[in-house]
Design a protein around this motif. Structure first.
Motif, PDB file in Angstrom:
ATOM      1  N   PHE A 189       0.828  -1.207   0.000  1.00 56.78           N
ATOM      2  CA  PHE A 189       0.000   0.000   0.000  1.00 56.78           C
ATOM      3  C   PHE A 189       0.860   1.253   0.000  1.00 56.78           C
ATOM      4  N   HIS A 190       1.822   1.325   0.908  1.00 55.39           N
ATOM      5  CA  HIS A 190       2.640   2.536   1.001  1.00 55.39           C
ATOM      6  C   HIS A 190       3.589   2.659  -0.195  1.00 55.39           C
ATOM      7  N   MET A 191       4.005   1.533  -0.755  1.00 60.92           N
ATOM      8  CA  MET A 191       4.816   1.595  -1.975  1.00 60.92           C
ATOM      9  C   MET A 191       3.996   2.152  -3.129  1.00 60.92           C
ATOM     10  N   ASN A 202      -0.321   5.947 -12.594  1.00 60.82           N
ATOM     11  CA  ASN A 202       0.156   4.575 -12.388  1.00 60.82           C
ATOM     12  C   ASN A 202      -0.700   3.901 -11.316  1.00 60.82           C
ATOM     13  N   GLU A 203      -1.558   2.978 -11.735  1.00 62.51           N
ATOM     14  CA  GLU A 203      -2.458   2.279 -10.817  1.00 62.51           C
ATOM     15  C   GLU A 203      -2.079   0.811 -10.628  1.00 62.51           C
ATOM     16  N   LYS A 204      -0.975   0.383 -11.209  1.00 60.96           N
ATOM     17  CA  LYS A 204      -0.633  -1.035 -11.167  1.00 60.96           C
ATOM     18  C   LYS A 204      -0.343  -1.512  -9.755  1.00 60.96           C
ATOM     19  N   LEU A 205       0.443  -0.730  -8.990  1.00 53.16           N
ATOM     20  CA  LEU A 205       0.783  -1.160  -7.642  1.00 53.16           C
ATOM     21  C   LEU A 205      -0.419  -1.136  -6.716  1.00 53.16           C
ATOM     22  N   PHE A 206      -1.351  -0.222  -6.936  1.00 57.22           N
ATOM     23  CA  PHE A 206      -2.578  -0.230  -6.142  1.00 57.22           C
ATOM     24  C   PHE A 206      -3.392  -1.488  -6.422  1.00 57.22           C
ATOM     25  N   VAL A 212      -3.148  -8.458  -2.782  1.00 61.69           N
ATOM     26  CA  VAL A 212      -2.405  -8.914  -1.599  1.00 61.69           C
ATOM     27  C   VAL A 212      -3.225  -8.698  -0.336  1.00 61.69           C
ATOM     28  N   PHE A 213      -3.939  -7.589  -0.273  1.00 61.56           N
ATOM     29  CA  PHE A 213      -4.746  -7.294   0.919  1.00 61.56           C
ATOM     30  C   PHE A 213      -5.838  -8.347   1.115  1.00 61.56           C
ATOM     31  N   VAL A 214      -6.544  -8.689   0.054  1.00 61.57           N
ATOM     32  CA  VAL A 214      -7.616  -9.685   0.162  1.00 61.57           C
ATOM     33  C   VAL A 214      -7.054 -11.048   0.547  1.00 61.57           C
ATOM     34  N   VAL A 215      -5.925 -11.430  -0.060  1.00 61.16           N
ATOM     35  CA  VAL A 215      -5.323 -12.737   0.247  1.00 61.16           C
ATOM     36  C   VAL A 215      -4.862 -12.790   1.698  1.00 61.16           C
ATOM     37  N   THR A 216      -4.216 -11.736   2.183  1.00 62.54           N
ATOM     38  CA  THR A 216      -3.742 -11.731   3.573  1.00 62.54           C
ATOM     39  C   THR A 216      -4.903 -11.729   4.559  1.00 62.54           C
ATOM     40  N   ARG A 217      -6.021 -11.065   4.217  1.00 63.66           N
ATOM     41  CA  ARG A 217      -7.191 -11.116   5.107  1.00 63.66           C
ATOM     42  C   ARG A 217      -7.739 -12.537   5.200  1.00 63.66           C
ATOM     43  N   LEU A 218      -7.767 -13.246   4.088  1.00 57.99           N
ATOM     44  CA  LEU A 218      -8.256 -14.620   4.085  1.00 57.99           C
ATOM     45  C   LEU A 218      -7.344 -15.522   4.921  1.00 57.99           C
ATOM     46  N   PHE A 219      -6.034 -15.351   4.761  1.00 52.54           N
ATOM     47  CA  PHE A 219      -5.098 -16.140   5.559  1.00 52.54           C
ATOM     48  C   PHE A 219      -5.221 -15.804   7.044  1.00 52.54           C
ATOM     49  N   SER A 271     -15.465  -5.721   9.014  1.00 57.62           N
ATOM     50  CA  SER A 271     -15.392  -4.249   9.022  1.00 57.62           C
ATOM     51  C   SER A 271     -14.164  -3.760   8.265  1.00 57.62           C
ATOM     52  N   VAL A 272     -13.048  -4.481   8.395  1.00 58.88           N
ATOM     53  CA  VAL A 272     -11.837  -4.115   7.645  1.00 58.88           C
ATOM     54  C   VAL A 272     -12.080  -4.249   6.145  1.00 58.88           C
ATOM     55  N   MET A 273     -12.728  -5.342   5.746  1.00 58.46           N
ATOM     56  CA  MET A 273     -13.015  -5.535   4.328  1.00 58.46           C
ATOM     57  C   MET A 273     -13.992  -4.493   3.809  1.00 58.46           C
ATOM     58  N   TRP A 274     -14.955  -4.089   4.636  1.00 58.68           N
ATOM     59  CA  TRP A 274     -15.904  -3.061   4.213  1.00 58.68           C
ATOM     60  C   TRP A 274     -15.195  -1.733   3.964  1.00 58.68           C
ATOM     61  N   ARG A 275     -14.264  -1.357   4.856  1.00 60.85           N
ATOM     62  CA  ARG A 275     -13.503  -0.120   4.639  1.00 60.85           C
ATOM     63  C   ARG A 275     -12.641  -0.234   3.393  1.00 60.85           C
ATOM     64  N   PHE A 276     -12.098  -1.426   3.165  1.00 63.95           N
ATOM     65  CA  PHE A 276     -11.283  -1.639   1.966  1.00 63.95           C
ATOM     66  C   PHE A 276     -12.127  -1.489   0.700  1.00 63.95           C
ATOM     67  N   ILE A 277     -13.317  -2.081   0.676  1.00 63.56           N
ATOM     68  CA  ILE A 277     -14.197  -1.973  -0.496  1.00 63.56           C
ATOM     69  C   ILE A 277     -14.627  -0.522  -0.706  1.00 63.56           C
ATOM     70  N   HIS A 278     -14.939   0.165   0.383  1.00 55.39           N
ATOM     71  CA  HIS A 278     -15.330   1.572   0.272  1.00 55.39           C
ATOM     72  C   HIS A 278     -14.181   2.403  -0.291  1.00 55.39           C
ATOM     73  N   PHE A 279     -12.951   2.132   0.145  1.00 54.47           N
ATOM     74  CA  PHE A 279     -11.784   2.851  -0.367  1.00 54.47           C
ATOM     75  C   PHE A 279     -11.584   2.575  -1.852  1.00 54.47           C
ATOM     76  N   GLN A 280     -11.740   1.302  -2.256  1.00 56.66           N
ATOM     77  CA  GLN A 280     -11.562   0.953  -3.663  1.00 56.66           C
ATOM     78  C   GLN A 280     -12.624   1.612  -4.540  1.00 56.66           C
ATOM     79  N   LEU A 281     -13.865   1.625  -4.095  1.00 57.52           N
ATOM     80  CA  LEU A 281     -14.930   2.261  -4.874  1.00 57.52           C
ATOM     81  C   LEU A 281     -14.681   3.752  -5.029  1.00 57.52           C
ATOM     82  N   ARG A 282     -14.250   4.394  -3.967  1.00 57.76           N
ATOM     83  CA  ARG A 282     -13.958   5.830  -4.049  1.00 57.76           C
ATOM     84  C   ARG A 282     -12.789   6.101  -4.990  1.00 57.76           C
ATOM     85  N   ARG A 283     -11.755   5.254  -4.897  1.00 59.98           N
ATOM     86  CA  ARG A 283     -10.594   5.439  -5.770  1.00 59.98           C
ATOM     87  C   ARG A 283     -10.967   5.237  -7.224  1.00 59.98           C
ATOM     88  N   TRP A 284     -11.738   4.192  -7.539  1.00 61.80           N
ATOM     89  CA  TRP A 284     -12.165   3.951  -8.923  1.00 61.80           C
ATOM     90  C   TRP A 284     -13.071   5.068  -9.436  1.00 61.80           C
TER      91      TRP A 284
END
Length: 338
Positions: A189-191, A202-206, A212-219, A271-284
């Motif tokens: 994220f910070h990179m 440049n949106e590739k790293l995002f 990576v965020f979704v995979v780590t949440r599942l793990f 709740s973490v995933m909800w904030r993540f989805i909200h952030f992604q929707l706003r960014r898109w």
């Protein structure tokens, strides 16, 4: 010798114990109040390293990019965290591989409580606590804006609660793997945010960070369910024994308590995933609005070029007659018949 003993108290982990094994004796460590002295020493080390990264890397890049004050604050924050997360990911990965926590997942709960720690595990936890405690005075040294202080305090507090809780409750093995997963997602994220300051398109790293965020949440959720739901209830010693470091494994025999803890974990991850989805929707949404505005600007520019009036013939008008620049009329003269 007195000075050396005092120096070792600050530099090296304390409370070493010789634990008998099949191959002989193994030196391991447990925690105590003297750890606070060691943590204090490494807080000063973290402050010095923070200043070195800021002075010799981030400030030089800031002068080249000519960022605004708001962007400079975010750039400095992400730059420091990229350096820390990258180092921590490599360090945590090395520890969990060499200690066999990944190759043998049963070791996460077998022989709980894990009172005695290898040197590298204890030293890693002390350095992690020192870093996040050093982040508190850095809020003043870095002159962080008042609007940003509550968010950063919340982040620092959550990390300290997680690391100190795993360290004091003898859940260091589980805490170490969860820390590795969290740091891996935060690094990307910070990179990605650093790259966005140099190239906003440049949106590739995002996108990589999102995966990576979704995979780590599942793990993370899987590990919680595996350890809390199936591992700790099978521990041999289920009696409350604070002297041996067994604080709450007996509670997990109660299925109601176990299900309540798992429910809280699932709700927190949701709740973490909800904030993540909200952030992604706003960014898109911001990205597509920017793209549409650029298309409209390009279309308006092309329309303006098409409707631009043609240049008139060279010359000037005099009494309604177009004359050339040399004063002669551009009309052909009629020849008089002889």
């Amino acid at each position: 010798q007195v000075t050396a003993k005092t120096a070792f108290l600050f530099i090296l982990p304390q409370y070493n114990v010789s634990v008998p094994t099949a191959d002989g004796e193994l030196v391991q460590y447990h925690y105590g109040l003297k750890d606070l002295v060691t943590i204090l020493f490494y807080i000063f080390i973290a402050i010095i390293l923070h200043a070195v990264v800021q002075e010799y890397a981030l400030d030089k890049i800031n002068r080249r990019l000519h960022l605004s004050k708001v962007k400079q604050s975010k750039f400095n924050e992400s730059g420091q965290l990229v350096a820390f997360h990258f180092t921590s990911v490599i360090w945590c990965l090395y520890v969990v591989v060499t200690e066999g926590y990944i190759s043998n997942p049963r070791s996460l709960w077998e022989n709980y409580p894990h009172v005695y720690l290898p040197f590298q595990v204890k030293f890693l936890y002390l350095c992690q606590l020192a870093y996040w405690l050093h982040a508190l005075p850095e809020l003043y040294f870095q002159k962080v804006r008042k609007e940003e202080i509550p968010r950063q305090l919340r982040c620092i507090t959550l990390y300290l609660l997680h690391i100190a809780g795993a360290y004091l409750l003898n859940l260091t093995r589980l805490g170490l793997i969860l820390l590795l997963l969290q740091y891996l997602a935060e690094f990307f994220f910070h990179m990605a945010r650093l790259v966005s300051f140099t190239d906003e398109n440049n949106e590739k790293l995002f996108n990589v960070w999102a995966v990576v965020f979704v995979v780590t949440r599942l793990f993370t959720l899987t590990l919680y369910i595996l350890v809390i739901g199936f591992g700790l209830p099978r521990v041999e010693s289920q009696a409350l024994d604070p002297e041996r470091g067994n604080f709450f494994s007996f509670l997990f025999n109660n299925i109601l308590f176990r299900m309540s803890v798992l429910l809280l974990v699932c709700l927190f991850q949701a709740s973490v995933m909800w904030r993540f989805i909200h952030f992604q929707l706003r960014r898109w949404r911001e990205y597509w609005n920017e793209q549409s505005s650029r298309k409209r600007a390009a279309a308006a520019a092309s329309t303006k070029q098409q409707t631009k009036p043609l240049k008139r013939d060279s010359g000037y008008h005099e009494n309604g007659v177009v004359k050339a620049e040399n004063g002669t009329s551009p009309r052909t003269k009629k020849l008089k018949s002889p």
